[in-house]
Design a protein around this motif. Structure first.
Motif, PDB file in Angstrom:
ATOM      1  N   ARG A 198      44.793  43.158  -3.078  1.00 47.17           N
ATOM      2  CA  ARG A 198      43.791  44.019  -2.436  1.00 47.17           C
ATOM      3  C   ARG A 198      44.460  45.057  -1.546  1.00 47.17           C
ATOM      4  N   ARG A 199      45.511  44.665  -0.838  1.00 46.96           N
ATOM      5  CA  ARG A 199      46.207  45.604   0.045  1.00 46.96           C
ATOM      6  C   ARG A 199      46.905  46.699  -0.769  1.00 46.96           C
ATOM      7  N   VAL A 200      47.463  46.343  -1.928  1.00 46.94           N
ATOM      8  CA  VAL A 200      48.089  47.355  -2.786  1.00 46.94           C
ATOM      9  C   VAL A 200      47.021  48.312  -3.312  1.00 46.94           C
ATOM     10  N   ILE A 201      45.870  47.778  -3.683  1.00 44.56           N
ATOM     11  CA  ILE A 201      44.779  48.634  -4.164  1.00 44.56           C
ATOM     12  C   ILE A 201      44.341  49.599  -3.068  1.00 44.56           C
ATOM     13  N   ALA A 202      44.263  49.126  -1.827  1.00 45.94           N
ATOM     14  CA  ALA A 202      43.895  50.014  -0.716  1.00 45.94           C
ATOM     15  C   ALA A 202      44.915  51.141  -0.569  1.00 45.94           C
ATOM     16  N   HIS A 203      46.187  50.843  -0.718  1.00 44.94           N
ATOM     17  CA  HIS A 203      47.229  51.866  -0.631  1.00 44.94           C
ATOM     18  C   HIS A 203      47.162  52.795  -1.855  1.00 44.94           C
ATOM     19  N   MET A 204      46.871  52.218  -3.008  1.00 49.71           N
ATOM     20  CA  MET A 204      46.774  52.983  -4.253  1.00 49.71           C
ATOM     21  C   MET A 204      45.741  54.098  -4.128  1.00 49.71           C
ATOM     22  N   PHE A 205      44.607  53.804  -3.496  1.00 50.02           N
ATOM     23  CA  PHE A 205      43.565  54.805  -3.338  1.00 50.02           C
ATOM     24  C   PHE A 205      43.752  55.626  -2.066  1.00 50.02           C
ATOM     25  N   GLY A 206      44.436  55.074  -1.079  1.00 48.62           N
ATOM     26  CA  GLY A 206      44.673  55.800   0.157  1.00 48.62           C
ATOM     27  C   GLY A 206      45.499  57.055  -0.049  1.00 48.62           C
ATOM     28  N   TYR A 207      46.518  56.979  -0.898  1.00 48.04           N
ATOM     29  CA  TYR A 207      47.381  58.137  -1.103  1.00 48.04           C
ATOM     30  C   TYR A 207      46.607  59.347  -1.632  1.00 48.04           C
ATOM     31  N   PRO A 208      45.909  59.239  -2.755  1.00 48.39           N
ATOM     32  CA  PRO A 208      45.238  60.449  -3.253  1.00 48.39           C
ATOM     33  C   PRO A 208      44.028  60.869  -2.423  1.00 48.39           C
ATOM     34  N   PHE A 209      43.254  59.905  -1.944  1.00 46.91           N
ATOM     35  CA  PHE A 209      42.014  60.272  -1.264  1.00 46.91           C
ATOM     36  C   PHE A 209      42.213  60.635   0.200  1.00 46.91           C
ATOM     37  N   ILE A 210      43.118  59.974   0.882  1.00 44.63           N
ATOM     38  CA  ILE A 210      43.329  60.258   2.300  1.00 44.63           C
ATOM     39  C   ILE A 210      44.434  61.295   2.497  1.00 44.63           C
ATOM     40  N   GLN A 211      45.621  61.056   1.905  1.00 37.62           N
ATOM     41  CA  GLN A 211      46.739  61.970   2.143  1.00 37.62           C
ATOM     42  C   GLN A 211      46.587  63.295   1.403  1.00 37.62           C
ATOM     43  N   LEU A 212      46.133  63.270   0.152  1.00 34.48           N
ATOM     44  CA  LEU A 212      45.981  64.509  -0.622  1.00 34.48           C
ATOM     45  C   LEU A 212      44.603  65.142  -0.455  1.00 34.48           C
ATOM     46  N   GLY A 213      43.639  64.377   0.013  1.00 35.42           N
ATOM     47  CA  GLY A 213      42.288  64.906   0.173  1.00 35.42           C
ATOM     48  C   GLY A 213      41.525  65.042  -1.127  1.00 35.42           C
ATOM     49  N   CYS A 214      41.923  64.289  -2.141  1.00 37.15           N
ATOM     50  CA  CYS A 214      41.242  64.362  -3.436  1.00 37.15           C
ATOM     51  C   CYS A 214      39.852  63.731  -3.358  1.00 37.15           C
ATOM     52  N   HIS A 215      38.999  64.181  -4.236  1.00 39.02           N
ATOM     53  CA  HIS A 215      37.670  63.600  -4.375  1.00 39.02           C
ATOM     54  C   HIS A 215      37.536  62.890  -5.716  1.00 39.02           C
ATOM     55  N   ARG A 216      38.602  62.940  -6.508  1.00 39.22           N
ATOM     56  CA  ARG A 216      38.529  62.378  -7.858  1.00 39.22           C
ATOM     57  C   ARG A 216      39.915  61.942  -8.300  1.00 39.22           C
ATOM     58  N   MET A 217      39.962  60.822  -9.039  1.00 38.99           N
ATOM     59  CA  MET A 217      41.214  60.353  -9.629  1.00 38.99           C
ATOM     60  C   MET A 217      40.936  60.049 -11.097  1.00 38.99           C
ATOM     61  N   THR A 218      41.843  60.490 -11.965  1.00 40.06           N
ATOM     62  CA  THR A 218      41.721  60.269 -13.399  1.00 40.06           C
ATOM     63  C   THR A 218      42.800  59.285 -13.839  1.00 40.06           C
ATOM     64  N   VAL A 219      42.397  58.300 -14.607  1.00 45.33           N
ATOM     65  CA  VAL A 219      43.338  57.318 -15.149  1.00 45.33           C
ATOM     66  C   VAL A 219      43.239  57.382 -16.668  1.00 45.33           C
ATOM     67  N   LEU A 220      44.374  57.575 -17.329  1.00 44.54           N
ATOM     68  CA  LEU A 220      44.410  57.589 -18.790  1.00 44.54           C
ATOM     69  C   LEU A 220      44.905  56.229 -19.271  1.00 44.54           C
ATOM     70  N   ILE A 221      44.144  55.610 -20.156  1.00 41.25           N
ATOM     71  CA  ILE A 221      44.466  54.269 -20.655  1.00 41.25           C
ATOM     72  C   ILE A 221      44.412  54.287 -22.175  1.00 41.25           C
ATOM     73  N   ARG A 222      45.405  53.652 -22.798  1.00 38.77           N
ATOM     74  CA  ARG A 222      45.364  53.539 -24.259  1.00 38.77           C
ATOM     75  C   ARG A 222      44.116  52.776 -24.688  1.00 38.77           C
ATOM     76  N   ARG A 223      43.576  53.155 -25.821  1.00 40.60           N
ATOM     77  CA  ARG A 223      42.369  52.511 -26.341  1.00 40.60           C
ATOM     78  C   ARG A 223      42.494  51.002 -26.483  1.00 40.60           C
ATOM     79  N   ASP A 224      43.663  50.526 -26.886  1.00 40.56           N
ATOM     80  CA  ASP A 224      43.844  49.093 -27.143  1.00 40.56           C
ATOM     81  C   ASP A 224      44.247  48.299 -25.892  1.00 40.56           C
ATOM     82  N   ASN A 225      44.262  48.924 -24.722  1.00 42.07           N
ATOM     83  CA  ASN A 225      44.654  48.240 -23.488  1.00 42.07           C
ATOM     84  C   ASN A 225      43.407  47.738 -22.753  1.00 42.07           C
TER      85      ASN A 225
END
Length: 133
Positions: A86-113
């Motif tokens: 959970r703490r890693v997930i909080a950091h994972m989202f903290g970087y783009p949303f807090i430090q970069l000021g993003c409002h959106r994050m895109t994740v590309l995932i292979r179809r079979d994953n």
């Protein structure tokens, strides 16, 4: 920063640590875990997740597109079982949303994953489309 990671009965060694400032090394580790990716994009920031035995996970942010009131960033991730606390997930989202000021994050995932798709859906991501090959 040392995170209080819980092992939940699995075989892990030591607490989780977040490593910043080593993007080239972390990016190379991530690239070795993504068989379909031949090279890393230019202009990225990577964050490593480590235990005493070495890296166990990595996050890579790229393609930051600034816009008025925010922006969009793409994230790549890979790791060993048990690295995504959970703490890693909080950091994972903290970087783009807090430090970069993003409002959106895109994740590309292979179809079979299916595992990655399930994790991202639990985190609130929605399927918006499928990229043609």
């Amino acid at each position: 920063m040392v995170l209080n990671g819980r092992d939940n009965g699995t075989q892990h060694t030591g607490p989780l640590r977040i490593i910043e400032g080593c993007s080239d090394e972390v990016g190379a580790w991530l690239l070795s875990r993504l068989p379909d990716v031949r090279e890393l994009p230019g202009g990225f920031e990577a964050i490593g997740i480590a235990r005493s035995t070495g890296l166990v996970g990595a996050l890579l942010y790229t393609s930051w597109i600034p816009c008025e009131g925010g922006g969009d960033v793409r994230m790549w991730a890979a790791g060993d079982p048990g690295w995504l606390s959970r703490r890693v997930i909080a950091h994972m989202f903290g970087y783009p949303f807090i430090q970069l000021g993003c409002h959106r994050m895109t994740v590309l995932i292979r179809r079979d994953n299916a595992i990655s798709r399930k994790i991202t859906e639990k985190l609130g991501f929605k399927l918006e489309g499928v990229i043609r090959e």
